[in-house]
Design a protein around this motif. Structure first.
Motif, mmCIF file in Angstrom:
data_model
loop_
_atom_site.group_PDB
_atom_site.id
_atom_site.type_symbol
_atom_site.label_atom_id
_atom_site.label_comp_id
_atom_site.label_asym_id
_atom_site.label_seq_id
_atom_site.Cartn_x
_atom_site.Cartn_y
_atom_site.Cartn_z
ATOM 1 N N SER A 2 -0.848 11.292 -2.708
ATOM 2 C CA SER A 2 0.593 11.098 -2.746
ATOM 3 C C SER A 2 1.152 10.789 -1.368
ATOM 4 O O SER A 2 0.561 11.092 -0.337
ATOM 5 C CB SER A 2 1.289 12.335 -3.311
ATOM 6 O OG SER A 2 1.244 13.380 -2.365
ATOM 7 N N ILE A 3 2.334 10.189 -1.380
ATOM 8 C CA ILE A 3 3.003 9.876 -0.127
ATOM 9 C C ILE A 3 3.280 11.147 0.661
ATOM 10 O O ILE A 3 3.188 11.181 1.888
ATOM 11 C CB ILE A 3 4.301 9.093 -0.408
ATOM 12 C CG1 ILE A 3 4.846 8.459 0.864
ATOM 13 C CG2 ILE A 3 5.357 9.955 -1.060
ATOM 14 C CD1 ILE A 3 4.073 7.290 1.346
ATOM 15 N N THR A 4 3.597 12.229 -0.059
ATOM 16 C CA THR A 4 3.881 13.499 0.609
ATOM 17 C C THR A 4 2.676 13.964 1.410
ATOM 18 O O THR A 4 2.791 14.335 2.583
ATOM 19 C CB THR A 4 4.263 14.575 -0.421
ATOM 20 O OG1 THR A 4 5.410 14.137 -1.154
ATOM 21 C CG2 THR A 4 4.569 15.899 0.262
ATOM 22 N N ALA A 5 1.513 13.945 0.784
ATOM 23 C CA ALA A 5 0.303 14.399 1.463
ATOM 24 C C ALA A 5 -0.040 13.502 2.645
ATOM 25 O O ALA A 5 -0.453 13.980 3.707
ATOM 26 C CB ALA A 5 -0.865 14.460 0.477
ATOM 27 N N ALA A 6 0.110 12.188 2.476
ATOM 28 C CA ALA A 6 -0.208 11.260 3.562
ATOM 29 C C ALA A 6 0.696 11.498 4.770
ATOM 30 O O ALA A 6 0.234 11.508 5.915
ATOM 31 C CB ALA A 6 -0.076 9.820 3.073
ATOM 32 N N THR B 35 0.825 -1.207 0.000
ATOM 33 C CA THR B 35 0.000 0.000 0.000
ATOM 34 C C THR B 35 0.856 1.252 0.000
ATOM 35 O O THR B 35 0.634 2.181 -0.785
ATOM 36 C CB THR B 35 -0.943 0.001 1.222
ATOM 37 O OG1 THR B 35 -1.816 -1.140 1.134
ATOM 38 C CG2 THR B 35 -1.777 1.271 1.271
ATOM 39 N N TRP B 36 1.854 1.309 0.893
ATOM 40 C CA TRP B 36 2.723 2.490 0.941
ATOM 41 C C TRP B 36 3.514 2.635 -0.355
ATOM 42 O O TRP B 36 3.756 3.744 -0.827
ATOM 43 C CB TRP B 36 3.670 2.413 2.139
ATOM 44 C CG TRP B 36 3.038 2.933 3.394
ATOM 45 C CD1 TRP B 36 2.534 2.197 4.427
ATOM 46 C CD2 TRP B 36 2.816 4.300 3.734
ATOM 47 N NE1 TRP B 36 2.015 3.021 5.390
ATOM 48 C CE2 TRP B 36 2.179 4.321 4.996
ATOM 49 C CE3 TRP B 36 3.099 5.508 3.107
ATOM 50 C CZ2 TRP B 36 1.811 5.500 5.629
ATOM 51 C CZ3 TRP B 36 2.741 6.690 3.741
ATOM 52 C CH2 TRP B 36 2.108 6.682 4.984
ATOM 53 N N ALA C 47 5.362 3.128 14.005
ATOM 54 C CA ALA C 47 6.178 3.468 12.835
ATOM 55 C C ALA C 47 5.876 4.885 12.367
ATOM 56 O O ALA C 47 6.780 5.641 12.013
ATOM 57 C CB ALA C 47 5.926 2.464 11.711
ATOM 58 N N HIS C 48 4.589 5.255 12.369
ATOM 59 C CA HIS C 48 4.213 6.611 11.957
ATOM 60 C C HIS C 48 4.836 7.656 12.884
ATOM 61 O O HIS C 48 5.346 8.683 12.430
ATOM 62 C CB HIS C 48 2.696 6.763 11.962
ATOM 63 C CG HIS C 48 2.008 5.981 10.889
ATOM 64 N ND1 HIS C 48 0.647 5.801 10.845
ATOM 65 C CD2 HIS C 48 2.501 5.326 9.799
ATOM 66 C CE1 HIS C 48 0.338 5.079 9.783
ATOM 67 N NE2 HIS C 48 1.436 4.781 9.136
ATOM 68 N N MET D 71 9.290 5.471 4.840
ATOM 69 C CA MET D 71 8.231 4.923 5.686
ATOM 70 C C MET D 71 8.236 3.400 5.648
ATOM 71 O O MET D 71 8.085 2.734 6.688
ATOM 72 C CB MET D 71 6.872 5.456 5.235
ATOM 73 C CG MET D 71 5.698 4.849 5.993
ATOM 74 S SD MET D 71 5.821 5.092 7.793
ATOM 75 C CE MET D 71 5.271 6.795 7.919
ATOM 76 N N ILE D 72 8.423 2.821 4.481
ATOM 77 C CA ILE D 72 8.446 1.359 4.370
ATOM 78 C C ILE D 72 9.591 0.780 5.204
ATOM 79 O O ILE D 72 9.423 -0.232 5.899
ATOM 80 C CB ILE D 72 8.567 0.930 2.896
ATOM 81 C CG1 ILE D 72 7.250 1.212 2.164
ATOM 82 C CG2 ILE D 72 8.923 -0.546 2.779
ATOM 83 C CD1 ILE D 72 7.329 1.080 0.664
#
Length: 224
Positions: free
Chosen positions: A121-125, A107-108, A185-186, A201-202
């Motif tokens: 996008s990953i940036t926004a998340a 997913t990531w 993790a977050h 993040m992964i």
């Protein structure tokens, strides 16, 4: 916008013009809300401002979202839906922990393939994760969503393993543990400025999963 989900059991269907128009309006509302929240803060941003930025009425806004919390969390909510779809598709041969780990990494990685600057996008998340942690109202709403997500995940795990979650506690326990690992993790990502993008993040998620076994069953005390 966020990754669009399709039911693998249903034949592929091209959305009609009306559906595409509605999706574009929802996308624009999420994107504008996200930008305004980052620029001027969550508390200082009003529904009227979000709607005005997209040139729609407040009434139109409420056709898509029940409140400001919902539009703020839409980016992660869509990502969570995508994770659930990925989890359902994991091979039956994988045990529950493997299925969860592979589904969240996929997913990531897929989020990371979205163009930067879009709500999906990953940036926004990752920006939203930081916003949530600094906004008590959003944090409370996010934690409620996490609880709901755990129930969904537990149901999927129980179905995969042929268990009754009302009798067997393992699916619920595993879903709760998974949610805790992911949240840890977050939070680590927010604290580690060198971790960036989807791969950052992964890597954090993988490191946390690698520690799950030792944390649960290992001896934490150093040898004398």
């Amino acid at each position: 916008m966020a990754v669009q989900l399709t039911d693998p059991a249903q034949p592929h269907r091209v959305p009609g013009l009306r559906e595409r128009k509605k999706q574009r309006t929802r996308d624009a509302l999420v994107e504008s809300a996200h930008r305004l929240f980052l620029e001027q803060g969550y508390a200082r941003t009003t529904v009227d401002e979000i709607a005005a930025a997209v040139d729609v009425s407040q009434r139109t806004f409420f056709r898509y979202f029940a409140n400001k919390d919902e539009v703020a969390l839409a980016i992660l909510a869509d990502a969570e839906d995508h994770f659930v779809a990925n989890l359902r598709e994991r091979p039956a041969a994988e045990n529950p922990l493997q299925a969860l780990r592979h589904a969240i990494v996929r997913t990531w990685r897929e989020l990371g393939g979205s163009p930067d600057g879009r709500p999906s996008s990953i940036t926004a998340a990752l920006e939203l994760i930081q916003l949530i942690e600094s906004t008590p109202t959003l944090l409370a709403a996010h934690l409620r969503r996490i609880t709901e997500q755990e129930q969904i995940v537990a149901g999927i795990l129980a179905e995969r393993e042929g268990l009754d979650p009302a009798v067997d506690l393992r699916p619920r326990v595993m879903a709760a543990v998974f949610g805790g690992v992911l949240r840890s993790a977050h939070l680590s990502w927010s604290a580690e400025v060198e971790s960036s993008g989807s791969e950052g993040m992964i890597n954090l998620i993988e490191r946390h999963f690698d520690q799950l076994g030792p944390a649960l069953a290992g001896d934490w005390r150093p040898a004398v």
